[in-house]
Design a protein around this motif. Structure first.
Motif, PDB file in Angstrom:
ATOM      1  N   PHE A  35      -0.256   4.190   2.122  1.00 51.17           N
ATOM      2  CA  PHE A  35       0.674   3.359   1.841  1.00 51.17           C
ATOM      3  C   PHE A  35       2.155   3.872   2.725  1.00 51.17           C
ATOM      4  O   PHE A  35       2.843   2.896   3.070  1.00 51.17           O
ATOM      5  N   GLY A  36       2.000   5.170   2.744  1.00 48.38           N
ATOM      6  CA  GLY A  36       3.204   5.874   3.345  1.00 48.38           C
ATOM      7  C   GLY A  36       2.994   5.801   4.971  1.00 48.38           C
ATOM      8  O   GLY A  36       4.103   5.856   5.520  1.00 48.38           O
ATOM      9  N   LEU A  37       2.133   5.631   5.398  1.00 50.26           N
ATOM     10  CA  LEU A  37       1.766   5.810   6.809  1.00 50.26           C
ATOM     11  C   LEU A  37       1.479   4.471   7.611  1.00 50.26           C
ATOM     12  O   LEU A  37       2.099   4.205   8.693  1.00 50.26           O
ATOM     13  N   ARG A  38       0.825   3.565   6.961  1.00 54.17           N
ATOM     14  CA  ARG A  38       0.530   2.217   7.342  1.00 54.17           C
ATOM     15  C   ARG A  38       1.472   1.474   8.082  1.00 54.17           C
ATOM     16  O   ARG A  38       1.345   1.027   8.955  1.00 54.17           O
ATOM     17  N   PRO A  39       2.703   1.659   7.267  1.00 57.15           N
ATOM     18  CA  PRO A  39       3.854   0.694   8.101  1.00 57.15           C
ATOM     19  C   PRO A  39       4.145   1.059   9.427  1.00 57.15           C
ATOM     20  O   PRO A  39       5.036   0.340  10.120  1.00 57.15           O
ATOM     21  N   THR A  40       4.187   2.499   9.660  1.00 61.66           N
ATOM     22  CA  THR A  40       4.539   3.060  10.782  1.00 61.66           C
ATOM     23  C   THR A  40       3.680   2.466  12.228  1.00 61.66           C
ATOM     24  O   THR A  40       4.036   2.604  13.044  1.00 61.66           O
ATOM     25  N   VAL A  41       2.825   1.961  11.699  1.00 62.02           N
ATOM     26  CA  VAL A  41       1.441   1.397  12.740  1.00 62.02           C
ATOM     27  C   VAL A  41       2.149   0.329  13.787  1.00 62.02           C
ATOM     28  O   VAL A  41       2.126   0.160  14.789  1.00 62.02           O
ATOM     29  N   LEU A  42       3.108  -0.670  12.903  1.00 62.54           N
ATOM     30  CA  LEU A  42       3.760  -1.836  13.727  1.00 62.54           C
ATOM     31  C   LEU A  42       4.705  -1.032  14.491  1.00 62.54           C
ATOM     32  O   LEU A  42       4.957  -1.656  15.483  1.00 62.54           O
ATOM     33  N   VAL A  43       5.697   0.033  14.200  1.00 67.49           N
ATOM     34  CA  VAL A  43       6.342   0.587  15.224  1.00 67.49           C
ATOM     35  C   VAL A  43       5.950   1.137  16.438  1.00 67.49           C
ATOM     36  O   VAL A  43       6.320   1.009  17.380  1.00 67.49           O
ATOM     37  N   ASP A 141       2.698   2.657  -7.571  1.00 64.31           N
ATOM     38  CA  ASP A 141       2.328   1.767  -6.469  1.00 64.31           C
ATOM     39  C   ASP A 141       3.721   1.496  -5.947  1.00 64.31           C
ATOM     40  O   ASP A 141       3.879   1.198  -4.893  1.00 64.31           O
ATOM     41  N   ALA A 142       4.761   1.514  -6.704  1.00 61.19           N
ATOM     42  CA  ALA A 142       6.177   1.058  -6.287  1.00 61.19           C
ATOM     43  C   ALA A 142       6.724   2.315  -5.396  1.00 61.19           C
ATOM     44  O   ALA A 142       7.404   2.192  -4.328  1.00 61.19           O
ATOM     45  N   PHE A 143       6.239   3.286  -5.745  1.00 60.39           N
ATOM     46  CA  PHE A 143       6.727   4.564  -5.206  1.00 60.39           C
ATOM     47  C   PHE A 143       6.216   4.520  -3.635  1.00 60.39           C
ATOM     48  O   PHE A 143       6.894   4.886  -2.784  1.00 60.39           O
ATOM     49  N   SER A 144       4.962   4.162  -3.598  1.00 59.07           N
ATOM     50  CA  SER A 144       4.089   4.293  -2.520  1.00 59.07           C
ATOM     51  C   SER A 144       4.672   3.418  -1.489  1.00 59.07           C
ATOM     52  O   SER A 144       4.858   3.663  -0.297  1.00 59.07           O
ATOM     53  N   LEU A 145       5.015   2.154  -2.022  1.00 62.78           N
ATOM     54  CA  LEU A 145       5.739   1.081  -1.401  1.00 62.78           C
ATOM     55  C   LEU A 145       6.933   1.663  -0.674  1.00 62.78           C
ATOM     56  O   LEU A 145       7.342   1.252   0.642  1.00 62.78           O
ATOM     57  N   VAL A 146       7.874   2.212  -1.576  1.00 66.87           N
ATOM     58  CA  VAL A 146       9.245   2.804  -1.100  1.00 66.87           C
ATOM     59  C   VAL A 146       9.092   3.693  -0.102  1.00 66.87           C
ATOM     60  O   VAL A 146       9.683   3.973   0.937  1.00 66.87           O
ATOM     61  N   LEU A 147       7.874   4.777  -0.327  1.00 64.08           N
ATOM     62  CA  LEU A 147       7.696   5.806   0.458  1.00 64.08           C
ATOM     63  C   LEU A 147       7.349   5.233   2.030  1.00 64.08           C
ATOM     64  O   LEU A 147       7.719   5.700   2.815  1.00 64.08           O
ATOM     65  N   GLY A 148       6.513   4.262   1.947  1.00 64.98           N
ATOM     66  CA  GLY A 148       6.179   3.426   3.389  1.00 64.98           C
ATOM     67  C   GLY A 148       7.381   2.981   4.017  1.00 64.98           C
ATOM     68  O   GLY A 148       7.524   3.310   5.307  1.00 64.98           O
ATOM     69  N   ALA A 149       8.361   2.343   3.257  1.00 67.81           N
ATOM     70  CA  ALA A 149       9.316   1.657   4.027  1.00 67.81           C
ATOM     71  C   ALA A 149      10.313   2.771   4.503  1.00 67.81           C
ATOM     72  O   ALA A 149      10.951   2.788   5.394  1.00 67.81           O
ATOM     73  N   GLY A 302      12.271  -3.656   1.891  1.00 66.15           N
ATOM     74  CA  GLY A 302      12.827  -2.444   1.121  1.00 66.15           C
ATOM     75  C   GLY A 302      13.546  -2.590  -0.058  1.00 66.15           C
ATOM     76  O   GLY A 302      13.521  -1.930  -1.031  1.00 66.15           O
ATOM     77  N   VAL A 303      14.273  -3.832  -0.019  1.00 65.98           N
ATOM     78  CA  VAL A 303      15.077  -4.058  -1.071  1.00 65.98           C
ATOM     79  C   VAL A 303      14.042  -4.680  -2.232  1.00 65.98           C
ATOM     80  O   VAL A 303      14.395  -4.132  -3.498  1.00 65.98           O
ATOM     81  N   GLN A 304      13.161  -5.480  -1.843  1.00 67.92           N
ATOM     82  CA  GLN A 304      12.173  -5.826  -2.871  1.00 67.92           C
ATOM     83  C   GLN A 304      11.487  -4.766  -3.595  1.00 67.92           C
ATOM     84  O   GLN A 304      11.046  -4.402  -4.720  1.00 67.92           O
ATOM     85  N   PHE A 305      10.950  -3.676  -2.472  1.00 67.26           N
ATOM     86  CA  PHE A 305      10.058  -2.563  -2.912  1.00 67.26           C
ATOM     87  C   PHE A 305      11.002  -1.524  -3.861  1.00 67.26           C
ATOM     88  O   PHE A 305      10.641  -0.916  -5.002  1.00 67.26           O
ATOM     89  N   PHE A 306      12.324  -1.535  -3.410  1.00 72.21           N
ATOM     90  CA  PHE A 306      13.359  -0.640  -4.130  1.00 72.21           C
ATOM     91  C   PHE A 306      13.761  -1.136  -5.696  1.00 72.21           C
ATOM     92  O   PHE A 306      13.697  -0.689  -6.461  1.00 72.21           O
ATOM     93  N   GLY A 307      13.700  -2.666  -5.664  1.00 70.51           N
ATOM     94  CA  GLY A 307      13.857  -3.292  -6.878  1.00 70.51           C
ATOM     95  C   GLY A 307      12.617  -2.965  -7.708  1.00 70.51           C
ATOM     96  O   GLY A 307      13.106  -2.853  -8.809  1.00 70.51           O
ATOM     97  N   PHE A 308      11.558  -3.111  -6.999  1.00 71.33           N
ATOM     98  CA  PHE A 308      10.222  -2.898  -7.870  1.00 71.33           C
ATOM     99  C   PHE A 308      10.455  -1.598  -8.621  1.00 71.33           C
ATOM    100  O   PHE A 308       9.919  -1.266  -9.910  1.00 71.33           O
ATOM    101  N   LEU A 309      10.543  -0.509  -7.621  1.00 69.69           N
ATOM    102  CA  LEU A 309      10.767   0.850  -8.039  1.00 69.69           C
ATOM    103  C   LEU A 309      11.996   1.048  -9.106  1.00 69.69           C
ATOM    104  O   LEU A 309      11.762   1.721 -10.136  1.00 69.69           O
TER     105      LEU A 309
END
Length: 600
Positions: A35-43, A141-149, A302-309
């Protein structure tokens, strides 16, 4: 009402991640990496598009082929890892949920006695944790999403800086929305705490409305509409408290998001202006447009993930506060070792007790000596204080003032768990443990639960031998509706199981029976309690212990070596049956004669 202080020893984030690592370390670490690395694929794909566009403009077939191959490989990795990473995330969340449930059970079990569970402040915190346990389960799970963002934002910033350093200001505009979200979550957390009492009431009403045991009265008295109306009122009150806070928070978060939107538009105009001046390539323009556009999506996510965390961290803080509260409560408990055999007995000296949150005394100025080896009957009208006295002696409560001594040692200085092991009991609000008969009875002494001879003897002494003999499977029969083949017992049958459970401990120093036959029919009640008390004399003989019982059947009090008459929280009379009956104006004689006439 107790107010729990802020947690100090551990960080909420570390505690939330620790729950997931405890549940499944492998799945948690894989989730963090994927979850930390997959979001960088789009970049990376945006960057490769720039390479392809610039290579096409320059007629560089080698770079063009490398760019196309890179996009194909990145896309294959991203798509191929989705199923596996989600599977690992689900395993992590499910495992963490089980750990959270065990942690909550352990936490509540660590609180010494039951007085803490009577405290409204503690109950409210436990209620909120029950409501928001899902946030604890999904903390990793919330931390992994924030980490990816965060990783994606960092990589995006580096590439934007390569094109034009001033574009680095764009990610900084995401800070106000994140701060606004954090502040909003803090206010929501406070609102949830304020609404905990109403939410607890709503949960109770829902449990009653859905309970098969309450169905008869609900239908007979037509209480369904009334119960639903009260549930709607309580649930609505809790929801309104939180909803008002959410709407107030919306103003601040919307303003912060509007600020980012203005910056986003300015960045787009700036890049297009530079392109018209020939200062950047077409590939740079496409890359910038893609990244800047994705930054908007990243911000929303990021706002959603951060709120989730933040929700997970709020629940984690509550858990830490309760754990530290339990630690202090356990640390304040005694550490002494109680006697295994009584020679003197138990003494109450100027004992007074108030329930948490109450200004009135449940017991006051109680001085009492319970001799070793005696059978003691506690009698009195309903609400006189009998059950409170019994729970104090069992170490479930501590006196508000005064002291209780066992063999001269203050019970407050004795390890509560060790004293509980020297005690056995059957309370009027006994537990209906839906296990097999063997383990429901054997819960009174788990170490002896597999000893069929011992369990059978306890069943016989509890007056449950006929009941168990009639069950399919005997000691192996399942009790309650939790099993497909479970037997649902009547109230009196469940009470016989509880009485048998109280006989499992071989030599208790204190055997407590608080209205132990209240659910048993009157014809069998007197005979059962008489036989039970006589058998108890033999059981406690090894420890020279005390058998103490409270029963609404005063005829049984004649078995006692000492009768304690409780009235309005005080000891009104002491003595044996004959002496108390000789007192013409005594409470005991009045109660006994009225009951005799009623039974006659």
């Amino acid at each position: 009402m107790t107010t729990l202080p802020a947690a100090r020893r551990r960080s909420p984030l570390g505690a939330a991640i620790g729950l997931s690592l405890e549940a499944d370390r492998r799945a948690t670490l894989i989730t963090f990496v994927t979850f930390g690395l997959r979001p960088t694929v789009l970049v990376l794909v945006f960057y490769l598009v720039k390479v392809i566009v610039d290579a096409a403009a320059a007629h560089d077939t080698g770079a063009l082929a490398a760019g196309v191959a890179g996009i194909a490989l990145a896309s294959a990795l991203a798509v191929g890892s989705v199923t596996y990473s989600i599977e690992q995330s689900v395993r992590m969340i499910e495992g963490t949920a089980a750990v959270v449930d065990r942690r909550l059970m352990t936490l509540i079990g660590r609180l010494p006695g039951v007085a803490h569970l009577d405290d409204p402040g503690v109950r409210d915190q436990i209620e909120v944790l029950r409501q928001e346990r899902v946030h604890l389960s999904e903390g990793g799970d919330a931390f992994s999403l924030v980490l990816g963002a965060t990783v994606r934002a960092a990589v995006t910033g580096v590439i934007l800086a390569m094109i034009q350093p001033v574009l680095l200001l764009l990610p900084l505009l995401a800070v106000p929305p994140l701060l606004a979200t954090r502040r909003a979550q803090r206010h929501r957390d406070e609102a949830v705490g304020r609404a905990a009492g109403a939410a607890r009431l709503a949960r109770h009403l829902l449990a009653v409305g859905a309970s098969p045991a309450a169905a008869k009265e609900l239908r007979l008295f037509g209480l369904g509409p009334h119960l639903r109306a009260r549930h709607a009122e309580a649930a609505g009150a809790a929801d309104r408290e939180v909803t008002r806070t959410v709407w107030r928070n919306l103003i601040a978060t919307s303003a912060a998001s509007a600020l980012f939107a203005l910056g986003y538009c300015a960045a787009l105009m700036f890049v297009l202006y530079r392109f018209t001046r020939g200062q950047v390539s077409l590939g740079d323009v496409i890359l910038t447009l893609g990244l800047v556009t994705s930054v908007s999506t990243q911000l929303n996510q990021g706002v959603q993930f951060f709120g989730f965390l933040q929700q997970a961290l709020a629940a984690s803080r509550r858990l830490l506060r309760l754990e530290e509260y339990a630690d202090r409560a356990a640390h304040g408990a005694g550490e002494g070792v109680p006697a295994e055999r009584l020679t003197d007995g138990i003494r109450l000296e100027a004992v007074e007790f108030r329930y948490p949150g109450s200004d009135s005394r449940a017991l006051g100025d109680v001085d009492l000596v319970l001799p070793a080896g005696s059978v003691v009957a506690v009698v009195g009208a309903n609400g006189a204080g009998k059950s409170t006295l019994i729970k104090l002696l069992a170490g479930l409560y501590r006196p508000t003032s005064g002291r209780i001594t066992v063999e001269g040692t203050d019970l407050a200085s004795v390890d509560a768990d060790l004293w509980h092991r020297r005690t056995s009991a059957c309370f009027q609000d006994f537990s209906r443990l839906e296990f097999s008969v063997r383990h429901s009875v054997g819960a009174g002494s788990p170490a002896l639960a597999e000893d069929d001879a011992h369990v059978t003897r306890a069943v016989e002494q509890g007056g449950a031998a006929g009941l168990v003999a009639g069950l399919p499977g005997g000691l192996a029969a399942h009790l309650g509706r939790s099993y497909d083949d479970g037997v649902d017992l009547s109230g009196g049958e469940w009470q016989r199981i509880a009485l048998a459970r109280a006989r499992m401990r071989p030599a208790p120093c204190l055997l407590v029976l608080d209205e132990p036959t209240a659910a048993i029919d009157p014809l069998a009640e007197d005979a059962l309690l008489t036989a039970y008390v006589r058998a108890a004399r033999q059981t406690v003989a090894r420890s020279n212990g005390i058998t103490l019982f409270a029963s609404h059947r005063l005829s049984t009090a004649r078995l006692a070596d000492l009768i304690v008459v409780v009235d309005q929280g005080r000891i009104a009379q002491l003595g044996v049956h004959e002496d108390l009956m000789a007192q013409d104006d005594g409470i005991y004689r009045d109660l006994y004669e009225r009951q005799s006439r009623a039974y006659a």
